[in-house]
Design an enzyme around this catalytic site. Structure first.
Site, PDB file in Angstrom:
ATOM      1  N   ASN A 134       0.873  -1.181   0.000  1.00  0.00           N
ATOM      2  CA  ASN A 134       0.000   0.000   0.000  1.00  0.00           C
ATOM      3  C   ASN A 134       0.908   1.228   0.000  1.00  0.00           C
ATOM      4  O   ASN A 134       1.476   1.574   1.027  1.00  0.00           O
ATOM      5  CB  ASN A 134      -0.897  -0.048   1.249  1.00  0.00           C
ATOM      6  CG  ASN A 134      -1.733   1.199   1.409  1.00  0.00           C
ATOM      7  OD1 ASN A 134      -1.854   2.006   0.481  1.00  0.00           O
ATOM      8  ND2 ASN A 134      -2.326   1.359   2.583  1.00  0.00           N
TER       9      ASN A 134
ATOM     10  N   LYS B 276       0.124   4.250  -0.302  1.00  0.00           N
ATOM     11  CA  LYS B 276      -0.515   5.441   0.284  1.00  0.00           C
ATOM     12  C   LYS B 276      -0.271   6.660  -0.611  1.00  0.00           C
ATOM     13  O   LYS B 276      -0.203   6.507  -1.827  1.00  0.00           O
ATOM     14  CB  LYS B 276      -0.027   5.661   1.722  1.00  0.00           C
ATOM     15  CG  LYS B 276      -0.172   4.377   2.563  1.00  0.00           C
ATOM     16  CD  LYS B 276       0.007   4.583   4.025  1.00  0.00           C
ATOM     17  CE  LYS B 276      -0.164   3.254   4.757  1.00  0.00           C
ATOM     18  NZ  LYS B 276      -0.088   3.398   6.195  1.00  0.00           N
TER      19      LYS B 276
ATOM     20  N   HIS C 158      -9.669   1.661   4.678  1.00  0.00           N
ATOM     21  CA  HIS C 158      -8.400   1.761   5.416  1.00  0.00           C
ATOM     22  C   HIS C 158      -8.596   2.694   6.612  1.00  0.00           C
ATOM     23  O   HIS C 158      -9.324   3.688   6.518  1.00  0.00           O
ATOM     24  CB  HIS C 158      -7.296   2.293   4.494  1.00  0.00           C
ATOM     25  CG  HIS C 158      -5.942   2.176   5.109  1.00  0.00           C
ATOM     26  ND1 HIS C 158      -5.479   3.072   6.043  1.00  0.00           N
ATOM     27  CD2 HIS C 158      -4.960   1.252   4.959  1.00  0.00           C
ATOM     28  CE1 HIS C 158      -4.268   2.701   6.437  1.00  0.00           C
ATOM     29  NE2 HIS C 158      -3.927   1.597   5.788  1.00  0.00           N
TER      30      HIS C 158
ATOM     31  N   GLU D  71      -6.878   4.950   7.817  1.00  0.00           N
ATOM     32  CA  GLU D  71      -6.567   6.370   7.559  1.00  0.00           C
ATOM     33  C   GLU D  71      -7.753   7.064   6.889  1.00  0.00           C
ATOM     34  O   GLU D  71      -7.994   8.246   7.117  1.00  0.00           O
ATOM     35  CB  GLU D  71      -5.288   6.476   6.698  1.00  0.00           C
ATOM     36  CG  GLU D  71      -4.055   6.187   7.539  1.00  0.00           C
ATOM     37  CD  GLU D  71      -2.881   5.593   6.774  1.00  0.00           C
ATOM     38  OE1 GLU D  71      -2.892   5.613   5.530  1.00  0.00           O
ATOM     39  OE2 GLU D  71      -1.948   5.097   7.436  1.00  0.00           O
TER      40      GLU D  71
ATOM     41  N   GLU E  42      -5.853  -4.662  10.587  1.00  0.00           N
ATOM     42  CA  GLU E  42      -4.791  -3.688  10.813  1.00  0.00           C
ATOM     43  C   GLU E  42      -5.074  -2.903  12.095  1.00  0.00           C
ATOM     44  O   GLU E  42      -5.849  -1.940  12.075  1.00  0.00           O
ATOM     45  CB  GLU E  42      -4.728  -2.692   9.646  1.00  0.00           C
ATOM     46  CG  GLU E  42      -4.382  -3.325   8.323  1.00  0.00           C
ATOM     47  CD  GLU E  42      -3.733  -2.312   7.374  1.00  0.00           C
ATOM     48  OE1 GLU E  42      -2.627  -2.586   6.914  1.00  0.00           O
ATOM     49  OE2 GLU E  42      -4.330  -1.250   7.141  1.00  0.00           O
TER      50      GLU E  42
ATOM     51  N   GLY F  68       2.332   2.247  10.788  1.00  0.00           N
ATOM     52  CA  GLY F  68       3.339   3.294  10.616  1.00  0.00           C
ATOM     53  C   GLY F  68       4.037   3.686  11.906  1.00  0.00           C
ATOM     54  O   GLY F  68       4.732   4.693  11.970  1.00  0.00           O
TER      55      GLY F  68
ATOM     56  N   SER G 273       3.152  -2.171  10.313  1.00  0.00           N
ATOM     57  CA  SER G 273       4.595  -2.312  10.508  1.00  0.00           C
ATOM     58  C   SER G 273       5.144  -3.693  10.129  1.00  0.00           C
ATOM     59  O   SER G 273       6.000  -4.235  10.818  1.00  0.00           O
ATOM     60  CB  SER G 273       4.976  -1.954  11.952  1.00  0.00           C
ATOM     61  OG  SER G 273       4.616  -0.604  12.231  1.00  0.00           O
TER      62      SER G 273
END
Ligand code: PGA
Length: 248
Positions: free
Chosen positions: A9, A11, A94, A96, A166, A172, A212
């Site tokens: 991904n 991003k 996702h 985010e 996730e 991250g 991660s």
């Protein structure tokens, strides 16, 4: 047998020329043929990256889409537009997007249905926040996200759906969930699918872990029974690291 699926991904990283460079570097390496590899690239790079993936086994993914085919939705991208490029997968929900762009369980559900209607396979993201884990409600949260995401979706589509667990606190941050915790949560998701759709669906659905993931921890994660793959953010931006992950 569930075929392992490892998705990068990217991003909001890489211009078109940077995307081409990265794909070329990824293509230079041999990829294990038993793993399905997916690259989720920015909208602007999809068309060019697709050309560079032709003739390889690597699949292409978008990172989001709208649920309508067309219309007055300024700034949005429809499944039809993705389909014409030849997109195989689309990341949906996702964290985010849930956190910064008002993505809700309801919009996630609409997007999954639209993706499936157009033959785009959704990679559906679920996962709890740190606060929810500390309150010990993470299992209920994730179960609820799965149920709401798949509401009204027929059993026949389960083979085309990938779920990515996730935990938000691991994305991250360099903090990976322990392989045991990741396995437990992926197992819980699988059990939930079993309750919703029966034994066959439970054994068919592919569940990734994300947060991660690195060359150093992929092997241990992939050895776990319930984990069928990984959704990789940061480490997918470096060709060498991504290939080491893919060839765990
Ligand atoms: P990360 O991101 O690997 O950089 O933690 C994973 C993801 O958000 O998909």
């Amino acid at each position: 047998m569930r075929i392992p699926i490892i998705a990068g991904n990217w991003k909001m990283n890489n211009t078109i020329s940077q995307s081409i460079d990265l794909v070329k570097n990824i293509k230079k390496e041999d990829i294990k043929d038993k793993v399905e590899v997916v690259l989720a690239v920015p909208f602007t790079s999809l068309y060019e990256v697709k050309k560079h993936l032709d003739g390889t086994t690597i699949k292409l993914a978008a990172q989001n889409m709208h649920w309508e085919d067309k219309g007055a939705y300024t700034g949005e991208i429809s499944p039809l537009m993705l389909k014409e490029i030849g997109v195989d997968y689309c990341i949906i929900g996702h964290s985010e997007r849930r956190q910064y762009f008002n993505e809700t369980d309801e919009t996630v559900n609409k997007k999954i249905k639209a993706a499936l209607k157009h033959n785009i396979k959704p990679i559906v993201c679920v996962g709890e926040s740190l606060e929810e884990r500390e309150k010990n409600i993470h299992e209920d949260i994730v179960k609820d996200q799965v149920i709401k995401a798949l509401e009204g979706i027929d059993k026949s589509f389960i083979k085309d759906i990938v779920i990515a667990y996730e935990p938000i606190w691991a994305i991250g941050t360099g903090k990976t969930a322990s392989s045991e915790d990741a396995n437990t949560m992926c197992g819980l998701i699988r059990k939930t699918i079993g309750h919703m759709y029966g034994e066959n669906a439970k054994n068919t659905i592919r569940i990734q872990y994300g947060g991660s993931v690195k060359p150093e921890n992929i092997k241990e994660l992939m050895e776990k029974e319930e984990i069928d793959g990984a959704l990789v953010g940061g480490a997918s931006l470096i060709a060498e690291d991504f290939i080491r992950i893919v060839n765990y």
